[in-house]
Structure formats: C-alpha cells, structure tokens
Design a protein around this motif. Structure first.
Motif, PDB file in Angstrom:
ATOM      1  N   UNK A  93      38.515  96.128  11.086  1.00  0.00           N
ATOM      2  CA  UNK A  93      37.375  95.805  10.226  1.00  0.00           C
ATOM      3  C   UNK A  93      36.913  97.023   9.436  1.00  0.00           C
ATOM      4  N   UNK A  94      36.837  98.189  10.096  1.00  0.00           N
ATOM      5  CA  UNK A  94      36.406  99.402   9.401  1.00  0.00           C
ATOM      6  C   UNK A  94      37.356  99.784   8.283  1.00  0.00           C
ATOM      7  N   UNK A  95      38.652  99.657   8.524  1.00  0.00           N
ATOM      8  CA  UNK A  95      39.635  99.957   7.471  1.00  0.00           C
ATOM      9  C   UNK A  95      39.514  98.972   6.320  1.00  0.00           C
ATOM     10  N   UNK A  96      39.306  97.708   6.628  1.00  0.00           N
ATOM     11  CA  UNK A  96      39.173  96.694   5.581  1.00  0.00           C
ATOM     12  C   UNK A  96      37.966  96.986   4.694  1.00  0.00           C
ATOM     13  N   UNK A 113      24.935  96.441   8.429  1.00  0.00           N
ATOM     14  CA  UNK A 113      24.195  97.664   8.754  1.00  0.00           C
ATOM     15  C   UNK A 113      22.708  97.371   8.947  1.00  0.00           C
ATOM     16  N   UNK A 114      22.163  96.461   8.144  1.00  0.00           N
ATOM     17  CA  UNK A 114      20.744  96.109   8.296  1.00  0.00           C
ATOM     18  C   UNK A 114      20.471  95.441   9.637  1.00  0.00           C
ATOM     19  N   UNK A 146      31.315  89.280  23.158  1.00  0.00           N
ATOM     20  CA  UNK A 146      30.283  89.883  22.292  1.00  0.00           C
ATOM     21  C   UNK A 146      30.556  91.340  21.931  1.00  0.00           C
ATOM     22  N   UNK A 147      31.361  92.053  22.736  1.00  0.00           N
ATOM     23  CA  UNK A 147      31.604  93.459  22.453  1.00  0.00           C
ATOM     24  C   UNK A 147      32.916  93.740  21.755  1.00  0.00           C
ATOM     25  N   UNK A 148      33.617  92.691  21.318  1.00  0.00           N
ATOM     26  CA  UNK A 148      34.896  92.914  20.649  1.00  0.00           C
ATOM     27  C   UNK A 148      34.736  93.735  19.373  1.00  0.00           C
ATOM     28  N   UNK A 149      33.670  93.510  18.651  1.00  0.00           N
ATOM     29  CA  UNK A 149      33.394  94.270  17.432  1.00  0.00           C
ATOM     30  C   UNK A 149      31.911  94.600  17.402  1.00  0.00           C
ATOM     31  N   UNK A 154      32.273  99.544  13.518  1.00  0.00           N
ATOM     32  CA  UNK A 154      32.778  99.321  12.164  1.00  0.00           C
ATOM     33  C   UNK A 154      32.313 100.426  11.221  1.00  0.00           C
ATOM     34  N   UNK A 155      31.048 100.811  11.347  1.00  0.00           N
ATOM     35  CA  UNK A 155      30.498 101.871  10.504  1.00  0.00           C
ATOM     36  C   UNK A 155      31.220 103.196  10.752  1.00  0.00           C
TER      37      UNK A 155
END
Length: 275
Positions: A93-96, A113-114, A146-149, A154-155
C-alpha cells in the motif's frame, strides 16, 4: 575558559541524562528484583530494594502453571503472523501511494492520515460486530485481520518509497520488468530500513496487546501471555513476587528484540523522516 565551560556543560548534560535513564529504568529494575524475592518479602514495610536471599522459586512456580507454555506459543504465533502480514500489506500500500498513479490517490491518503486522530477504542465496537457477522470471533483471524494494514505503517513506507528515484523504476519498465517484479526485486530491498522499523513496532504492539485479544478471544486455550498474566493476577492477587516473575517473562523477549534491532529501528525512523 571555553574548554572548561564545554567540559562542564558536557558533564552536566551526561549527568542529567544518566539521572533520567535511572528514573526510567527503576520500575524494570524493581520488577526484576522482586521476581527473585521469597514469597511475601516484597510486602514488608518498608519494602526491600534487593532480595535477602535470591531464589528462582517464583519462576519455577510460574512455569509449573498449566497452560503457560501454550499462552507463550500463542503470543509468538500471533506476533509473528501479525508482523509478516503487516509488512506485506503496508509495503504494498505504501509503495502504491508513493509511486503508482490512480484516481483519487491524494484524497484517499489524506483521508487515511486524518483518521489517525480518531482513538482506536472508538472503532472497537463496530469492528467487533463486523467480525462477529463474519464468524471470526474467538479465532486468531479475528485478532490478525484488523492489524493487517495500519495508517502509520502505510505512511512510514510511503515516506521511504518516495525517496526511490522514478528513473530507476522507469528504466526497469523499459527493460520489460513487470510491476510485481519491480516491487519484489527493486523496491523491497530499498525499503529495508523502513520495513525493519515497521517489523519491530508491529511485533512489540502485537506482543503487548491486551485489549483487542481480550475482546475477541473468549476461549482460554487461545489466550496470549498478557491475558494469562491478567488471569494469574486475579488468582494470586497477594503474590507480588509471582506477578513480577510473570511480568519479567512477558517483557524480556520484546526488550531483547528491541535491543538487538535498535540500529535498524533508528535508521528506519531517520530515513523515513528525513527526505
């Protein structure tokens, strides 16, 4: 004068840092000391700082409890699986968000982020009801999903991925490399500092997590080490020495992990925060 002033300032700063370190470590040192005391010794007034006759009796009694090894294995399994899943999903996700172009990318990331300002406890009830409808209550998947991402993960990966030159990725595409190949063979090796940081934080968070496993896992056989320690405290509320031995067993693995990986942790924080 300048040399003496600089030396005096250095001594003062290091002395202050030493005092802060001693203050921060004092609960851990006290916990370790009490775990080697004889039963009832820590309850005397005034409580002793060191055991009169150090003993391993509390650790023998702790590991003699039925099911303790199973809870340790449960914690290792959940923490390890949570770390691997977090690295896989957060890195993708972070790379995307950093390098791939798709509609609404910036708006979606800003929305994510919000959501960091929302306390995690607020989402526990709707999340529990969702998992209940999916039949995942009292299962390890209910703890892991719930902790997969995470938004922070991601940030963190996105900040590190933004430092990868676009020319490097474009050159790989010109040579005929597919996106999955680029991600696996080029991007992931360059993300190692951030991945190491995320792995440490995820493992520590999963190992120490108490609230979410307490809500989802209703069977004693699935309980993790923090839940077992809480149950033990209810049964042996007056046995402070046994409780401290359990706390040492809970804290020691993650403390050793952090000490062994702190170099990668610090480098990942710095590389992700300084572009």
């Amino acid at each position: 004068m300048n040399g003496r002033t600089t030396l005096g300032q250095g001594i003062a700063v290091h002395g202050l840092l030493l005092l802060i370190a001693l203050f921060a470590l004092s609960p851990l040192v006290w916990m370790l000391s009490v775990s080697f005391m004889a039963p009832g010794e820590a309850s005397t007034v005034p409580p002793p700082l060191l055991p009169a006759e150090p003993t391993l009796q509390n650790y023998r009694a702790l590991f003699a409890l039925q099911g303790l090894w199973r809870t340790i294995a449960n914690s290792v399994l959940l923490a390890g699986a949570s770390t691997l899943l977090s690295l896989a999903f957060n890195s993708a996700a972070g790379y995307a968000f950093a390098k791939l172009a798709f509609k609404g990318k910036e708006r979606i990331f800003q929305l994510l982020v919000s959501a960091l300002v929302i306390p995690g406890q607020v989402a526990m009830l709707p999340l529990f009801l969702l998992l209940k409808n999916m039949g995942l209550v009292n299962t390890y998947l209910g703890v892991l999903v719930p902790g997969m991402a995470s938004i922070f993960g991601i940030f963190l990966i996105r900040r590190q991925a933004e430092t990868i030159p676009d020319e490097l990725l474009d050159a790989a595409r010109v040579d005929g490399a597919g996106e999955f190949y680029i991600f696996r063979r080029i991007v992931l090796p360059l993300l190692r500092p951030a991945l190491a940081t995320l792995a440490v934080l995820t493992f520590l968070g999963s190992w120490n997590d108490f609230m979410w496993p307490l809500i989802v896992l209703t069977g004693d056989r699935l309980h993790t080490l923090p839940l077992a320690l809480a149950s033990l405290s209810r049964e042996h509320v007056q046995d402070s020495e046994l409780m401290m031995a359990g706390a040492v067993v809970t804290v020691l693995p993650v403390l050793l992990l952090f000490l062994c990986t702190q170099r990668f942790y610090v480098s990942g924080i710095l590389s992700g925060g300084v572009k």
